[in-house]
Design a protein around this motif. Structure first.
Motif, PDB file in Angstrom:
ATOM      1  N   ILE A   1       0.833  -1.203   0.000  1.00 29.05           N
ATOM      2  CA  ILE A   1       0.000   0.000   0.000  1.00 29.05           C
ATOM      3  C   ILE A   1       0.868   1.255   0.000  1.00 29.05           C
ATOM      4  O   ILE A   1       1.661   1.479   0.918  1.00 29.05           O
ATOM      5  N   GLY A   2       0.705   2.042  -1.062  1.00 31.09           N
ATOM      6  CA  GLY A   2       1.399   3.324  -1.146  1.00 31.09           C
ATOM      7  C   GLY A   2       0.389   4.421  -1.378  1.00 31.09           C
ATOM      8  O   GLY A   2      -0.670   4.448  -0.742  1.00 31.09           O
ATOM      9  N   CYS A   3       0.688   5.302  -2.328  1.00 29.12           N
ATOM     10  CA  CYS A   3      -0.246   6.378  -2.636  1.00 29.12           C
ATOM     11  C   CYS A   3      -1.484   5.821  -3.337  1.00 29.12           C
ATOM     12  O   CYS A   3      -1.403   4.853  -4.109  1.00 29.12           O
ATOM     13  N   GLU A   4      -2.611   6.487  -3.113  1.00 31.70           N
ATOM     14  CA  GLU A   4      -3.882   5.989  -3.650  1.00 31.70           C
ATOM     15  C   GLU A   4      -3.890   5.845  -5.168  1.00 31.70           C
ATOM     16  O   GLU A   4      -4.326   4.797  -5.677  1.00 31.70           O
ATOM     17  N   PRO A   5      -3.390   6.829  -5.945  1.00 37.40           N
ATOM     18  CA  PRO A   5      -3.494   6.661  -7.402  1.00 37.40           C
ATOM     19  C   PRO A   5      -2.592   5.562  -7.949  1.00 37.40           C
ATOM     20  O   PRO A   5      -2.790   5.115  -9.081  1.00 37.40           O
ATOM     21  N   CYS A   6      -1.609   5.135  -7.182  1.00 35.56           N
ATOM     22  CA  CYS A   6      -0.599   4.196  -7.687  1.00 35.56           C
ATOM     23  C   CYS A   6      -0.650   2.852  -6.969  1.00 35.56           C
ATOM     24  O   CYS A   6       0.339   2.119  -6.930  1.00 35.56           O
ATOM     25  N   THR A   7      -1.771   2.538  -6.373  1.00 35.58           N
ATOM     26  CA  THR A   7      -1.905   1.285  -5.626  1.00 35.58           C
ATOM     27  C   THR A   7      -3.153   0.545  -6.075  1.00 35.58           C
ATOM     28  O   THR A   7      -4.244   1.119  -6.108  1.00 35.58           O
ATOM     29  N   GLN A   8      -2.968  -0.711  -6.431  1.00 32.71           N
ATOM     30  CA  GLN A   8      -4.080  -1.566  -6.853  1.00 32.71           C
ATOM     31  C   GLN A   8      -4.042  -2.854  -6.029  1.00 32.71           C
ATOM     32  O   GLN A   8      -2.982  -3.226  -5.512  1.00 32.71           O
ATOM     33  N   PRO A   9      -5.152  -3.566  -5.954  1.00 33.88           N
ATOM     34  CA  PRO A   9      -5.106  -4.898  -5.341  1.00 33.88           C
ATOM     35  C   PRO A   9      -4.140  -5.791  -6.120  1.00 33.88           C
ATOM     36  O   PRO A   9      -3.923  -5.577  -7.313  1.00 33.88           O
ATOM     37  N   ALA A  10      -3.536  -6.766  -5.447  1.00 31.33           N
ATOM     38  CA  ALA A  10      -2.542  -7.620  -6.116  1.00 31.33           C
ATOM     39  C   ALA A  10      -2.487  -8.968  -5.434  1.00 31.33           C
ATOM     40  O   ALA A  10      -3.058  -9.174  -4.347  1.00 31.33           O
ATOM     41  N   ASP A  11      -1.761  -9.884  -6.085  1.00 30.97           N
ATOM     42  CA  ASP A  11      -1.525 -11.211  -5.519  1.00 30.97           C
ATOM     43  C   ASP A  11      -0.592 -11.071  -4.317  1.00 30.97           C
ATOM     44  O   ASP A  11       0.446 -10.410  -4.405  1.00 30.97           O
ATOM     45  N   ALA A  12      -0.928 -11.713  -3.234  1.00 31.72           N
ATOM     46  CA  ALA A  12      -0.101 -11.615  -2.026  1.00 31.72           C
ATOM     47  C   ALA A  12       1.309 -12.140  -2.242  1.00 31.72           C
ATOM     48  O   ALA A  12       2.246 -11.729  -1.557  1.00 31.72           O
ATOM     49  N   ASP A  13       1.472 -13.060  -3.211  1.00 33.20           N
ATOM     50  CA  ASP A  13       2.804 -13.611  -3.467  1.00 33.20           C
ATOM     51  C   ASP A  13       3.662 -12.685  -4.330  1.00 33.20           C
ATOM     52  O   ASP A  13       4.852 -12.923  -4.501  1.00 33.20           O
TER      53      ASP A  13
END
Ligand code: SF4
Length: 224
Positions: free
Chosen positions: A184-196
């Motif tokens: 988790i970083g800045c809102e515009p540059c963060t998307q859900p992703a695979d935990a691995d």
């Protein structure tokens, strides 16, 4: 200390003894995994300076989580860094630079605010781990460059190690980790992703994988 498999807590203790708690600092994003390093440090000292760079693009959940961790861990020296108004007006007047030139956006909002403080400390703890990205796969625990030291106590931890540490110590998790955000970083540059492969959720659509404060000329590092 067992140098074949060093314990993160022992690394932190030895570093604090070597440099002194006011000569070593940490930059924290108060993101998905930040609590582990902050908790480990707080077990030895709650007075280690912790810098949070308020890019003005963070999720509101991150600001709330920062307050939660300060209270829960008893952190006594959390300092907020901000981009300068001049930098923002000159280089990102619309606030949308991240859409076209995220490297420059990170320079304005993350790297430049750190420049003044980075030379004030002899060493910086980072929360980087080898498993997080191919670019971190050979990460050393101690790095020395440009007269400063970077110390990566968590380098050898796996995703499971991090999760188990949080559970075993009953630490609060960033609320967005329950929504599929492993990094988790800045809102515009963060998307859900695979935990691995958590870094794939950052800067989607760009080749960029690091914010730039990880680059060689800078002796500082975030915990993400
Ligand atoms: S992570 Fe995105 S919004 Fe944040 S400083 Fe970097 S480019 Fe800008």
């Amino acid at each position: 200390m067992n140098f074949d498999s060093p314990d993160p807590s022992e690394i932190i203790a030895a570093s604090l003894t070597l440099f002194g708690e006011k000569n070593i600092a940490v930059v924290s994003s108060f993101g998905a995994e930040s609590v582990v390093l902050l908790h480990l440090i707080a077990q030895h000292s709650q007075d280690v300076p912790v810098f949070f760079i308020d890019t003005r693009k963070h999720f509101s959940e991150t600001h709330n989580y920062r307050k939660t961790l300060i209270d829960e861990l008893g952190l006594r020296d959390v300092r907020i860094l901000n981009p300068t108004e001049r930098d923002l007006a000159d280089k990102d007047p619309t606030g949308e630079l991240h859409k076209t030139d995220p490297d420059s956006c990170c320079a304005v909002r993350k790297i430049n605010p750190l420049i003044e403080v980075r030379s004030q400390f002899q060493a910086w703890f980072t929360g980087r781990k080898r498993y997080q990205a191919a670019t971190r796969s050979k990460l050393q625990i101690f790095e020395f460059e440009n007269g400063g030291a970077k110390i990566n106590p968590l380098a050898g931890m796996s995703n499971d190690d991090v999760s188990n540490y949080v559970s075993e110590h009953d630490l609060p998790r960033h609320p967005m980790t329950y929504m599929g955000y492993p990094s988790i970083g800045c809102e515009p540059c963060t998307q859900p992703a695979d935990a691995d492969d958590p870094r794939t959720g950052r800067w989607s659509g760009f080749k960029k994988t690091e914010c730039g404060i990880h680059s060689k000329p800078d002796p500082t590092e975030t915990t993400v």
